[in-house]
Structure formats: C-alpha cells, structure tokens
Design a protein around this motif. Structure first.
Motif, short mmCIF file in Angstrom:
data_model
loop_
_atom_site.label_atom_id
_atom_site.label_comp_id
_atom_site.label_asym_id
_atom_site.label_seq_id
_atom_site.Cartn_x
_atom_site.Cartn_y
_atom_site.Cartn_z
N MET A 124 -45.18 6.53 -27.09
CA MET A 124 -43.86 6.96 -26.26
C MET A 124 -43.55 8.54 -25.40
O MET A 124 -42.75 8.38 -24.76
N TYR A 125 -44.42 9.26 -26.36
CA TYR A 125 -44.23 10.71 -25.67
C TYR A 125 -44.91 10.61 -24.79
O TYR A 125 -44.42 10.68 -23.41
N ASP A 126 -46.04 9.77 -24.30
CA ASP A 126 -46.58 9.49 -23.02
C ASP A 126 -46.08 9.18 -21.91
O ASP A 126 -45.99 10.10 -21.04
N ASN A 127 -45.23 7.35 -22.41
CA ASN A 127 -44.33 7.50 -21.58
C ASN A 127 -43.37 8.42 -21.29
O ASN A 127 -42.25 8.33 -20.01
N GLY A 128 -42.73 8.28 -22.18
CA GLY A 128 -41.67 9.83 -21.89
C GLY A 128 -42.04 10.93 -20.13
O GLY A 128 -40.84 11.72 -20.05
N MET A 129 -43.08 11.36 -20.73
CA MET A 129 -43.71 12.58 -19.90
C MET A 129 -43.52 12.01 -19.03
O MET A 129 -43.59 12.57 -17.61
N LYS A 130 -44.56 10.87 -18.46
CA LYS A 130 -44.51 10.35 -17.11
C LYS A 130 -43.25 9.88 -16.18
O LYS A 130 -42.76 10.00 -15.43
N ARG A 156 -37.35 16.73 -14.53
CA ARG A 156 -37.69 16.41 -15.50
C ARG A 156 -35.35 17.71 -16.10
O ARG A 156 -35.04 17.58 -17.62
N ASP A 157 -35.35 17.73 -14.68
CA ASP A 157 -33.42 18.17 -14.97
C ASP A 157 -33.50 18.18 -14.60
O ASP A 157 -31.66 17.63 -15.60
N LYS A 158 -32.85 16.29 -13.84
CA LYS A 158 -31.78 15.47 -14.64
C LYS A 158 -31.99 14.16 -15.11
O LYS A 158 -31.44 13.23 -14.85
N ILE A 159 -33.61 13.98 -15.17
CA ILE A 159 -34.03 12.56 -16.19
C ILE A 159 -34.77 12.57 -17.57
O ILE A 159 -34.44 13.73 -17.93
N VAL A 160 -32.88 12.02 -18.24
CA VAL A 160 -33.00 12.46 -19.35
C VAL A 160 -33.95 11.12 -20.49
O VAL A 160 -33.89 9.65 -20.10
N SER A 173 -42.31 19.67 -24.37
CA SER A 173 -42.68 19.55 -23.21
C SER A 173 -41.80 19.94 -22.25
O SER A 173 -42.06 19.73 -20.87
N GLY A 174 -40.71 20.30 -22.67
CA GLY A 174 -39.67 20.93 -21.35
C GLY A 174 -38.60 19.51 -20.91
O GLY A 174 -37.73 19.28 -19.88
N VAL A 175 -38.83 18.03 -21.49
CA VAL A 175 -37.98 17.15 -21.28
C VAL A 175 -36.33 16.91 -22.52
O VAL A 175 -36.19 17.14 -23.98
N ARG A 176 -35.35 16.28 -21.51
CA ARG A 176 -34.27 16.72 -21.39
C ARG A 176 -34.80 15.45 -22.58
O ARG A 176 -34.52 14.19 -21.84
N ILE A 177 -33.49 15.05 -23.54
CA ILE A 177 -33.80 14.02 -24.78
C ILE A 177 -31.86 13.44 -25.03
O ILE A 177 -31.54 14.03 -25.16
#
Length: 262
Positions: free
Chosen positions: A111-117, A123-127, A146-150
């Motif tokens: 899930m982490y790997d896919n979320g990063m991809k 990453r400012d606009k894709i949650v 890693s700076g991803v919005r959740i």
C-alpha cells in the motif's frame, strides 16, 4: 522651538497611521465577501466517470476536488493502474484543487509503495486513501512521513475518528449510507465523528461519503460538517427543486411578455 517641532512630528505620524488604518479597513471590507474568504467548506465529486467531470466540475458549485476508488474505477471502465491514475489526476486537477484516489495492496508495504507511485506527479494535490485497518494505518503513517496527504477511508464507526485524529491525517471518510444499510445510524455516527475531532481540537476533516440524497447533505451541514463527497446524481439533486424551476419559468414568461409590450 525643538518642543514645537517634536509635537508637530508626532501629529504627522499619528495622521499617517490613521490613514494607513483606514485604508486597511477599507481593503478588508472590500474583500469580505470574495470567494476565498467565504468558502471554507469542501465539496468533492465522487466518480471516476470523466464525462461527469466535464459536465459538473465547471459549474458554480466550485468543487474542491474529485474522489474515486477501485470500485468507482471499475464502474467507469477505467483501469486501476498507476499510469491510468496519473492520467485521471491530470484531467481532474485541470478543474479542481485535489484528486483523491485509493492505494491498494495485500500488506502495508505494498500500500505504501503504490501510494508513493500514485502521488508522485503532485503530492500537494493528490491525496491517497487507505482503509482504516491495521495495515492501512501503518501504510498511512509511512506515507505521511514521506510527504503524502492522507484520507483514511472505509470508516464504519465513530470511534475510528480517534484513530484519524491521533494520527493527524487530513481526512477520514465515514460511509453514511453503508453504515445505515448495516444497521447503524449513519447520520449519528457522522455527527459524533465531527464532535470528536472538534472536542480534540484536531485538524482532521470528516469527509462524509456514501451520501444518497441532497437532503442528507443539508442535514449534516446543520450539524457542523463541512466536507462532503457525493455522486453526480446527488450533485444534480442540489439544483432540482420544483418550486425554483417553476419560479424560473415564470420569470422567463414575464420577461418575454415585457419585451413584447415595449
């Protein structure tokens, strides 16, 4: 003489300060009702159907973003791949501020790997959405680092708001309709979640989802919720008020009669 000059200088300074304050007040007054100051709520369109995006996103409702998940992708005949999500994100973000889509995987690492991809283009606009499960929250924690919005999704109980608030995630999405389908009071659960994050003074937004009708939107807004995702059908219900349509028709008829008499 020196004392008089000092007094004169102080008067001039006070005069300038007064003019600056008056100008600032006039500026604030002129801006008080512009959209950026007025709009604190967030409305999302819950579909992966790009034809619906083109129809509804440009309307004056000012949708903040689009939400989707693997089920909605399947319904719209869109493939659930990273490359296709990048394509969809680019189109959605041409109309809105956010594209919210779900990661997937059999464990937290996948899930982490896919979320990063998925989030890589912006990453400012894709949650990234992950379910409120043990594996999901582990993935969400790492994605946040890693700076991803959740957005924690598939929420079926008010107690899960404690998880979201404790993690400091931006969104949690309770499924109002599906909770009701499963014997819970979905409306009350959503309201409790809002009370929990308010009581904890958390920044997490309750993103009410699985909303079946426009009246539920209005009722939730009365209770203080301000963030919603809903289907194109519900979006159209917001405009579908028979009395309003009748009044608009009467206005048009009156305008036509008036133009003929001139």
């Amino acid at each position: 003489g020196a004392e008089l000059r000092g007094t004169s200088t102080n008067v001039m300074i006070r005069g300038r300060l007064t003019r600056v304050l008056l100008a600032a007040l006039m500026l604030l007054e002129s801006c008080a009702f512009t959209p950026p100051h007025r709009m604190e709520n967030r409305l999302f369109l819950d579909t992966a159907d790009t034809a619906e995006w083109r129809s509804l996103l440009p309307t004056g409702m000012k949708f903040h973003g689009v939400t989707c998940n693997p089920t909605l992708l399947e319904r719209a005949n869109e493939t659930c791949t990273v490359s296709n999500l990048h394509k969809l994100a680019a189109e959605a973000l041409a109309y809105t501020n956010e594209f919210m889509c779900q990661s997937w995987g059999s464990d937290s690492q996948e899930m982490y790997d896919n979320g990063m991809k998925i989030s890589e283009p912006d990453r400012d606009k894709i949650v990234i959405k992950v379910p409120v499960t043990k594996e999901g929250t582990v993935a969400a924690t790492q994605l946040q680092k890693s700076g991803v919005r959740i957005c924690l999704t598939a929420c079926y109980g008010s107690k899960q708001a404690l998880v979201a608030a404790g993690m400091g995630v931006e969104y949690i999405a309770p499924y109002l309709g599906r909770m009701t389908d499963n014997g819970k009071n979905g409306f009350d659960e959503c309201v409790k979640m809002q009370q929990i994050v308010d009581g904890l003074q958390a920044d997490t937004r309750i993103l009410a989802a699985s909303i079946r009708d426009a009246e539920s939107l209005a009722d939730l807004a009365v209770e203080g919720l301000d963030t919603f995702t809903f289907s194109p059908d519900v979006a159209r219900q917001l405009f579908d008020e028979p009395l309003t349509l009748s009044a608009a028709e009467e206005f048009e008829k009156a305008a036509a009669r008036g133009s003929q008499t001139l």
